[in-house]
Design a protein around this motif. Structure first.
Motif, PDB file in Angstrom:
ATOM      1  N   LEU A   1       0.831  -1.210   0.000  1.00 14.65           N
ATOM      2  CA  LEU A   1       0.000   0.000   0.000  1.00 14.65           C
ATOM      3  C   LEU A   1       0.862   1.255   0.000  1.00 14.65           C
ATOM      4  O   LEU A   1       0.547   2.238  -0.691  1.00 14.65           O
ATOM      5  CB  LEU A   1      -0.923  -0.010   1.214  1.00 14.65           C
ATOM      6  CG  LEU A   1      -1.989  -1.104   1.244  1.00 14.65           C
ATOM      7  CD1 LEU A   1      -2.767  -1.054   2.555  1.00 14.65           C
ATOM      8  CD2 LEU A   1      -2.940  -0.972   0.066  1.00 14.65           C
TER       9      LEU A   1
ATOM     10  N   SER B   1      -4.049  -1.296  -3.890  1.00 15.80           N
ATOM     11  CA  SER B   1      -5.027  -0.292  -3.468  1.00 15.80           C
ATOM     12  C   SER B   1      -6.419  -0.559  -4.026  1.00 15.80           C
ATOM     13  O   SER B   1      -7.374   0.104  -3.628  1.00 15.80           O
ATOM     14  CB  SER B   1      -4.569   1.101  -3.905  1.00 15.80           C
ATOM     15  OG  SER B   1      -4.390   1.146  -5.309  1.00 15.80           O
TER      16      SER B   1
ATOM     17  N   MET C   1      -3.071   5.352  -5.455  1.00 18.01           N
ATOM     18  CA  MET C   1      -4.083   5.278  -4.404  1.00 18.01           C
ATOM     19  C   MET C   1      -4.784   6.623  -4.295  1.00 18.01           C
ATOM     20  O   MET C   1      -4.179   7.673  -4.457  1.00 18.01           O
ATOM     21  CB  MET C   1      -3.447   4.893  -3.065  1.00 18.01           C
ATOM     22  CG  MET C   1      -4.447   4.784  -1.920  1.00 18.01           C
ATOM     23  SD  MET C   1      -3.683   4.285  -0.345  1.00 18.01           S
ATOM     24  CE  MET C   1      -3.401   2.558  -0.679  1.00 18.01           C
TER      25      MET C   1
END
Length: 730
Positions: free
Chosen positions: A226, A269, A235
């Motif tokens: 992430l 994401s 993201m």
């Protein structure tokens, strides 16, 4: 007819509205509150292309930045705790009380005069014009052995004494001249406030991004994935909120850490997606902060009637405030839809994409509550191209429950539909027909069939009786016997109900409200899932039918949210134009929403659209009340009463002419009159504590500028914000 509101399509339309997709790539289930947590995916329709759209690599309409700096700046921006309604994103708290503000010219001149006074005093002391008395303490401190000329100890003590005296004078005149305020306003602190903030990334343990809790819990690989995508610009805020929602499910025990980690490692994401597969809304218009859940509506005016801590701050709403419901009242063109409904609907749709909320938006066709692409289900009542239908009975199989909701929709706005009648009698009449019909046919009657039964047509009633006899339903035969006996009574409510049902039995609605299973009806029982629904009402030429349908949706909403299995989802009903919708049962239902983690947003052109007996109960049941510019004094009076009064300080200033008694005084007064043109006066100021309305009816009607509104707030935790003057254009 299925019960979850996601039945197969009515038809054969080539471009259906995007429906919920199949289960997300998370073996243990999607984030808490998603549709697949409670129901299996509907069977595929072979006449249409696959319903699952390909997952985009990024949010549609938002190209990624190569370094992800915008997202990282957003997620690391401080959001301090603040009073209800304050836009917390980057907020800088202000003092609770307004400090005394001194004009710059007066402040600088006073500081300069104080400095000159201090310099004068020091000069007088140094040159001996004030005598030597101020040196007596010095002589007392110096020993006799230091009294010799040019003694080193004596020199040190003398200059230390002079320095102490100078510092004492400086401190005194500094306090007198407010040098500390000069320093705060124009010195180094002011330069620091004006300097750009340090944009260096915080330490890993101080970074508020979601991947740090993951790393602390042992999911280092998922955290690294992430973090990498965030720095690469892949993201967005919805992804952050959605994955954080899934992580909360892990912490609560709904999902395993291994399952969550596997989903993140596989999709990054894009993990744990919304059933629709969408990761953002097209063409956002408002400013949103999905960390706090707020949407910014405007700016609190820098007005003396607003508390000092609120002046100039952003005004924002979130589920913590909408959970007490919102009522906005203002004439056409005051900004109810564009400045209030549209941003709130957009925010709730973003919450739904993050798995946090379920939202139903009801308004006239073309009312401007968002494009069809922003919703999972779009019900266009009266439009033959509509893919979805509306379930008239709310998806229930209980005749008594269906009768209660339908009676509220049909006659809830009539305080007395018939002499001696009320909504409970209407519910009884409908239950006497719906129960037997459901027992015979396994479904509820369609609109034409219900109209015939309420009219007491002998053919349909006879066929229903024969069906009950064939199935041996003796108890239901007694219900039908009672209905037939009441048909001959002059006070029977069947005719009133039949007339109301006739408003829905029109050619424009011929293909709607079908109960045979041939359509694709949407039921509000689907609020267990993060669904985004828009219902377009056919107001043109069918105003009465639209009000019936709006009452039906509100009644089904208040009935269904109270029995949801998953109350962690915030359920919201946004009703643009609630004219004719507010009934006694609706007010009672709105009062119960706060404990069910749900709320409504209602707009009215005027409170005259609500029966007089219900205006005070409605304003009392609603926690957030908004009066927009252009309000009438009569509406303003209702708001003024509910906002109450407060103690304030009133100043009475009296100017009294001074009468001179002596010849010299008379000469001075005459000279003063010649110079100033006014007689000498003495001013007397009287300060009193008085109780006054926070906002009077006259102020609400005439002192609210265009594009502004007066808004009071109440949170679900009980915090209050007084009526605030808000600029909805900022």
């Amino acid at each position: 007819m299925d019960s979850d509101g996601t039945q197969d399509a009515r038809g054969t339309h080539p471009h259906p509205v995007p429906r919920p997709a199949g289960p997300p790539r998370m073996p243990a289930g999607p984030p808490a509150g998603s549709w697949e947590t409670h129901t299996a995916a509907p069977p595929p329709n072979t006449s249409q292309p696959p319903a699952t759209p390909p997952r985009p690599a990024r949010a549609p309409g938002m190209p990624p930045l190569p370094d992800g700096s915008a997202f990282l700046t957003w997620v690391r921006t401080p959001r301090p705790d603040a009073a209800p309604g304050v836009w917390r994103f980057g907020h800088r708290p202000r003092p609770a009380e307004e400090p005394e503000v001194i004009p710059a010219r007066q402040l600088v001149s006073g500081a300069l005069i104080a400095f000159l006074v201090g310099w004068l005093i020091w000069s007088l002391l140094w040159n001996g014009y004030l005598g030597g008395w101020w040196l007596l303490p010095l002589y007392a401190m110096i020993p006799d052995s230091w009294a010799q000329p040019h003694s080193f100890g004596a020199v040190i003590v003398v200059y230390a004494y002079y320095t102490a005296i100078a510092l004492a004078i400086m401190i005194g005149v500094g306090r007198l001249g407010r040098w500390n305020e000069i320093w705060r306003r124009y010195g180094l602190p002011a330069w620091r406030r004006a300097a750009p903030a340090d944009e260096r990334p915080p330490a890993p343990e101080d970074d508020p991004a979601l991947w740090n809790p993951l790393r602390a819990a042992g999911a280092a690989e998922a955290a690294d994935r992430l973090s990498t995508e965030a720095h690469q610009g892949l993201m967005r805020d919805v992804d952050h909120a959605r994955i954080l929602r899934a992580w909360q499910g892990v912490r609560s025990g709904r999902h395993s850490l291994a399952t969550f980690t596997g989903a993140v490692l596989e999709d990054g994401s894009a993990a744990c997606p919304h059933p629709s597969g969408h990761r953002d809304l097209p063409g956002r218009l408002a400013r949103h902060d999905l960390v706090t859940g707020q949407v910014r509506l405007g700016t609190t005016a820098d007005d003396a009637r607003n508390p000092y801590a609120y002046r100039g701050t952003g005004l924002a709403l979130g589920p913590d405030l909408l959970g007490t419901s919102l009522l906005a009242v203002g004439p056409a063109g005051s900004g109810k839809t564009g400045a209030v409904v549209r941003p709130l609907a957009e925010s709730l749709c973003l919450h739904a994409l993050a798995g946090r909320a379920a939202v139903v938006v009801v308004g006239a066709a073309g009312a401007g509550v968002g494009s069809a692409d922003a919703y999972d289900v779009v019900v266009r009542i009266g439009n033959p191209e509509s893919v979805y239908d509306l379930d008239l009975y709310g998806g229930t199989t209980d005749p008594d429950e269906a009768a209660a909701v339908l009676a509220e929709a049909l006659v809830g706005d009539l305080a007395d539909p018939h002499p001696g009648g009320d909504s409970r009698r209407s519910t009884t009449v409908l239950a006497q027909l719906l129960g037997p019909y459901h027992a015979v046919h396994g479904r509820f009657p369609s609109v034409p069939e219900l109209r015939q039964l309420l009219d007491g047509a002998p053919g349909p009633l006879g066929a229903l009786r024969q069906g009950l006899q064939d199935t041996g339903q003796e108890s239901l035969l007694r219900e039908l016997d009672a209905r037939e006996r009441q048909l001959a009574h002059p006070a029977d409510l069947g005719g009133v109900l039949a007339d109301r049902v006739a408003l829905l039995d029109r050619p424009a609605f011929a293909g709607f409200f079908d109960t045979s299973g041939q359509s694709r009806p949407f039921s509000l029982r689907a609020l267990d899932h993060p669904v985004r629904v828009r219902i377009d009402l056919p107001e043109r030429g069918h105003a009465d039918a639209s009000r019936i349908l709006a009452r039906l949706v509100l009644a089904q909403f208040t009935a269904n949210v109270a029995v949801r299995e998953d109350r962690s989802l915030f359920a919201a009903l946004v009703l643009d134009d609630a004219t004719g919708v507010v009934t006694p049962e609706a007010v009672r239902g709105i009062q119960r929403l706060r404990s069910a983690n749900a709320g409504t947003v209602l707009t009215l052109r005027t409170l005259d659209d609500v029966p007089r007996a219900l205006r005070s109960p409605l304003l009392g049941a609603i926690g957030c009340r908004m009066a927009l510019s252009g309000l009438t004094p009569w509406d303003g009076q209702d708001f003024a009463e509910v906002w109450g009064k407060e103690w304030t300080e009133a100043r009475d200033v009296t100017d009294r002419q001074i009468i001179a008694e002596t010849p010299a005084g008379k000469a001075v007064h005459m000279l003063r009159r010649v110079i100033t043109g006014n007689a000498p006066t003495a001013r007397a100021v009287t300060v009193r504590q008085v109780e006054r309305e926070r906002w009077s009816a006259s102020e609400l009607a005439h002192a609210v500028p265009p594009g502004h509104a007066v808004l009071s707030l109440t949170s679900v935790s009980g915090e209050h914000a007084p009526p605030l003057l808000v600029d909805l254009r900022g």
